[in-house]
Structure formats: C-alpha cells, structure tokens
Design a protein around this motif. Structure first.
Motif, PDB file in Angstrom:
ATOM      1  N   UNK A  58     102.727 -45.591  77.565  1.00 54.49           N
ATOM      2  CA  UNK A  58     103.636 -46.166  76.445  1.00 54.49           C
ATOM      3  C   UNK A  58     104.992 -45.982  76.682  1.00 54.49           C
ATOM      4  N   UNK A  59     105.452 -44.755  77.005  1.00 57.24           N
ATOM      5  CA  UNK A  59     106.916 -44.369  76.813  1.00 57.24           C
ATOM      6  C   UNK A  59     107.609 -45.334  78.170  1.00 57.24           C
ATOM      7  N   UNK A  60     106.858 -45.542  79.256  1.00 62.70           N
ATOM      8  CA  UNK A  60     107.386 -45.856  80.475  1.00 62.70           C
ATOM      9  C   UNK A  60     107.560 -47.427  80.102  1.00 62.70           C
ATOM     10  N   UNK A  61     106.612 -48.099  79.370  1.00 66.00           N
ATOM     11  CA  UNK A  61     106.902 -49.427  78.921  1.00 66.00           C
ATOM     12  C   UNK A  61     107.998 -49.892  77.978  1.00 66.00           C
ATOM     13  N   UNK A  62     108.026 -48.705  77.158  1.00 65.26           N
ATOM     14  CA  UNK A  62     109.274 -48.897  76.230  1.00 65.26           C
ATOM     15  C   UNK A  62     110.627 -48.636  76.728  1.00 65.26           C
ATOM     16  N   UNK A  63     110.489 -47.739  77.801  1.00 70.70           N
ATOM     17  CA  UNK A  63     112.204 -47.572  78.370  1.00 70.70           C
ATOM     18  C   UNK A  63     112.679 -48.553  79.113  1.00 70.70           C
ATOM     19  N   UNK A  64     113.724 -49.157  78.525  1.00 74.60           N
ATOM     20  CA  UNK A  64     114.623 -50.393  79.317  1.00 74.60           C
ATOM     21  C   UNK A  64     115.972 -49.907  79.670  1.00 74.60           C
ATOM     22  N   UNK A  65     116.038 -48.593  80.216  1.00 78.02           N
ATOM     23  CA  UNK A  65     117.333 -48.149  80.717  1.00 78.02           C
ATOM     24  C   UNK A  65     118.213 -47.579  79.458  1.00 78.02           C
ATOM     25  N   UNK A  66     117.808 -47.267  78.168  1.00 78.91           N
ATOM     26  CA  UNK A  66     118.642 -47.001  77.093  1.00 78.91           C
ATOM     27  C   UNK A  66     119.253 -45.799  77.590  1.00 78.91           C
ATOM     28  N   UNK A  67     120.424 -45.580  76.818  1.00 73.46           N
ATOM     29  CA  UNK A  67     121.317 -44.331  76.996  1.00 73.46           C
ATOM     30  C   UNK A  67     120.451 -43.033  76.291  1.00 73.46           C
ATOM     31  N   UNK A  68     120.715 -41.794  76.744  1.00 69.30           N
ATOM     32  CA  UNK A  68     120.092 -40.667  76.509  1.00 69.30           C
ATOM     33  C   UNK A  68     120.163 -40.548  74.873  1.00 69.30           C
ATOM     34  N   UNK A  69     121.403 -40.899  74.306  1.00 67.45           N
ATOM     35  CA  UNK A  69     121.308 -40.445  72.992  1.00 67.45           C
ATOM     36  C   UNK A  69     120.610 -41.498  71.964  1.00 67.45           C
ATOM     37  N   UNK A  70     120.045 -42.438  72.456  1.00 68.74           N
ATOM     38  CA  UNK A  70     119.297 -43.582  71.610  1.00 68.74           C
ATOM     39  C   UNK A  70     118.168 -43.046  71.304  1.00 68.74           C
ATOM     40  N   UNK A  71     117.705 -43.512  69.981  1.00 64.96           N
ATOM     41  CA  UNK A  71     116.484 -42.942  69.418  1.00 64.96           C
ATOM     42  C   UNK A  71     115.308 -43.781  70.123  1.00 64.96           C
ATOM     43  N   UNK A  72     114.255 -43.031  70.253  1.00 62.70           N
ATOM     44  CA  UNK A  72     113.046 -43.944  70.839  1.00 62.70           C
ATOM     45  C   UNK A  72     112.484 -44.961  70.127  1.00 62.70           C
ATOM     46  N   UNK A  73     112.293 -43.978  68.789  1.00 62.07           N
ATOM     47  CA  UNK A  73     111.479 -45.081  67.975  1.00 62.07           C
ATOM     48  C   UNK A  73     112.577 -45.366  66.566  1.00 62.07           C
ATOM     49  N   UNK A  74     112.505 -46.738  66.166  1.00 61.29           N
ATOM     50  CA  UNK A  74     113.515 -47.109  65.204  1.00 61.29           C
ATOM     51  C   UNK A  74     112.701 -48.152  64.279  1.00 61.29           C
ATOM     52  N   UNK A  75     113.458 -48.468  63.190  1.00 57.55           N
ATOM     53  CA  UNK A  75     112.682 -49.404  62.426  1.00 57.55           C
ATOM     54  C   UNK A  75     112.789 -50.722  63.152  1.00 57.55           C
ATOM     55  N   UNK A  76     112.261 -51.759  62.591  1.00 53.99           N
ATOM     56  CA  UNK A  76     112.280 -53.077  63.292  1.00 53.99           C
ATOM     57  C   UNK A  76     113.503 -53.690  63.420  1.00 53.99           C
ATOM     58  N   UNK A  77     114.507 -53.320  62.369  1.00 43.81           N
ATOM     59  CA  UNK A  77     115.978 -53.707  62.484  1.00 43.81           C
ATOM     60  C   UNK A  77     116.621 -52.695  63.300  1.00 43.81           C
ATOM     61  N   UNK A  78     116.062 -51.562  63.780  1.00 45.93           N
ATOM     62  CA  UNK A  78     117.103 -50.720  64.789  1.00 45.93           C
ATOM     63  C   UNK A  78     117.622 -49.639  63.931  1.00 45.93           C
ATOM     64  N   UNK A  79     117.079 -49.267  62.595  1.00 42.47           N
ATOM     65  CA  UNK A  79     117.736 -48.256  62.236  1.00 42.47           C
ATOM     66  C   UNK A  79     116.763 -47.006  62.163  1.00 42.47           C
ATOM     67  N   UNK A  80     117.153 -45.983  61.473  1.00 45.49           N
ATOM     68  CA  UNK A  80     116.167 -44.722  61.573  1.00 45.49           C
ATOM     69  C   UNK A  80     114.971 -45.003  60.765  1.00 45.49           C
ATOM     70  N   UNK A  81     113.896 -44.280  61.291  1.00 44.97           N
ATOM     71  CA  UNK A  81     112.715 -44.566  60.754  1.00 44.97           C
ATOM     72  C   UNK A  81     112.444 -44.037  59.097  1.00 44.97           C
TER      73      UNK A  81
END
Length: 300
Positions: free
Chosen positions: A268-291
């Motif tokens: 699952x995590x391998x599929x989610x990873x798209x080269x994001x920065x290390x500081x970026x949250x893995x899981x966010x709301x649909x609008x990209x905010x903190x859950x």
C-alpha cells in the motif's frame, strides 16, 4: 545536551546525565511504581533545565529534597551545610501545576487546574487534601477521573496526597476485532463511495498499532520502504487551548520505536509514494489538510 530519560536499573527508576564533562546519576522509587517513576521524570526535567542554564546543584541535594516533597530555599546545601534541614517551602498547587503544563501539556492536567481554581481554598495539609478529593467527588467527577487527578497530585505533592487512595471499579477488558471483522471493515471501506480515501490510514493503524496522533503525524521521512520499517519518535498532538489545531511533539512515552511493515502495508505504502518530500504527511484529508480523527471516528 540530550534529554534525560528514566531507565530501569534492577527494578529501580534511574536517571543518568553528563554535565561539564562529569557523569551524574540519581535513583528513585521502584520501576513498577508509576507515580514515583513520574516524579523522577518530572525531576529529570528540572535537572535538564538547570544544566542548560548552568545552575546544576552538583551535590544533587536540591533534587533529592524535591523528590522527598521538600522545596529547598537554596540551590544546593542549605546555609552551606549539607547536613542542615532545609526550610520546607512549597509553591501553591496551582503554581506547580501551571509549571507542569508548560513542560508537558495534558488534558487531565488542564482540567485539574480548572478544578483547583474553582475550589478557591488553600491545600497545605493532608486533611485539606482529602477535603479537596471529596469535593471533586461531590462535583460529579467519575472515580476514574478522580484517580487520574490524584496521580497528578501525588507527583506534585506526595506529602499531601501520598496516603489517599481511590478505588475504581474494574472495567471489562476490551474485545478486539477478530481477523474476519477486520477483513470485513477494510473490504467495506475500500469500496465505500465517501470514505475510501481513509482506507490506507485505517489499514496502517490496524497493521502497526500506532496511536491515532502518531498515524496522523506520520511523514514519509519516518518510513524506510527498503528496510520495511517505520521509525516512530514524534506525533501530531492537539494544541493546548485549540483542539482543532495540532502540533508536533514527542510520542506519549517519549521513546523511539521501530515498527516493522508487513507485506500488505508495504504494498500500500509503495503505491502511495510518489516521490514526496520527507516532511510531507503520508495521510491527509481529501483536500490535503491534516486528518480530523473525530470526523473519521464519528462518520467513517
């Protein structure tokens, strides 16, 4: 200087630190005694701050007195004589609790502080301490809340509250989901019209045992996909006075953990990873905010 942490030393709680190239250590209470262990943890914060400002009492007398429930009027041996009995001066409970909240914010501490302010009476004897606990009970606080408040009070003033005990009826043990129930939850969630977005977050919680705030604060930098490990040392906890906002802090136990990632979660995590920065949250709301965990638990 590294933070001073409490360790287990043959069943006793123990701290060790280095100040000006010299080693110091202090042992206090049984490791199994949560209240005494918490007192030593709080004392370790005092020692840490004294080291940072260059005011460590190298005789450790000040800290031993504090652990005994005595606040010395001097920084070190009283009147230059380590055999002297210190003057027993105690800050008010409200003052002690306010300082504790500065160092470590907790909802229970905040609620207890509110109760102390509403009580509006000085608590400076064991009898008055019992009166306050009775007052808490009469105000309708549950026995579990009273016990939690009492634990905090024992950490702050063992001399006043040390002999008070509150019995709490034993709760039935939680019944965890069966493997079949977990599969049904995840299968339903994965295809849900509205909440499939949270599938990965729920899957991660169920496969790792992370606390909610830890899962919310999980960043790509905390994950090592090659080693299949999550490195956990921080969470995204609620901010004091503003529960809708979160701030990054150490985990609840302040301990660093390495959590293995199983095959299902790794895929699952391998599929989610798209080269994001290390500081970026893995899981966010649909609008990209903190859950928002309340929204997830109450709706999803």
């Amino acid at each position: 200087m590294k933070a001073i942490t409490v360790r287990n030393n043959s069943g006793r709680s123990f701290i060790r630190w280095v100040y000006q190239d010299k080693r110091y250590s202090l042992t206090w209470g049984l490791w199994a005694d949560k209240v005494e262990k918490a007192r030593l943890e709080y004392c370790a914060q005092i020692i840490y701050k004294d080291c940072l400002v260059g005011e460590l009492d190298t005789t450790l007398t000040k800290y031993r007195y504090w652990l005994e429930g005595i606040v010395s009027s001097s920084n070190g041996p009283v009147n230059g004589n380590s055999n002297s009995t210190p003057k027993q001066t105690y800050p008010a409970l409200i003052e002690l609790l306010e300082q504790r909240l500065v160092d470590y914010y907790n909802v229970a501490d905040e609620n207890l502080l509110r109760h102390l302010r509403n009580y509006k009476k000085v608590i400076d004897t064991a009898v008055k301490a019992k009166d306050f606990i009775t007052w808490l009970k009469n105000k309708g606080n549950k026995s579990s809340s009273q016990k939690r408040y009492l634990t905090i009070l024992k950490i702050l003033r063992k001399d006043l509250f040390g002999d008070i005990e509150i019995k709490v009826a034993e709760k039935p043990k939680p019944k965890p989901f069966t493997t079949d129930e977990i599969d049904r939850i995840l299968n339903s969630l994965q295809t849900d019209q509205y909440y499939s977005h949270y599938y990965g977050f729920i899957l991660t919680l169920l496969n790792t045992g992370l606390r909610i705030s830890e899962g919310i604060g999980l960043r790509w930098g905390d994950l090592d996909l090659q080693k299949r490990e999550i490195h956990m040392y921080e969470s995204l906890g609620r901010t004091r006075g503003n529960t809708s906002h979160r701030e990054r802090r150490t985990t609840k136990t302040a301990k660093y953990r390495i959590i293995p990632v199983n095959n299902k979660l790794h895929d699952l995590l391998q599929d989610l990873y798209k080269g994001q920065s290390k500081e970026q949250l893995i899981f966010t709301s649909p609008t990209g905010k903190v859950l928002d965990d309340h929204l997830i638990s109450q709706r999803c």
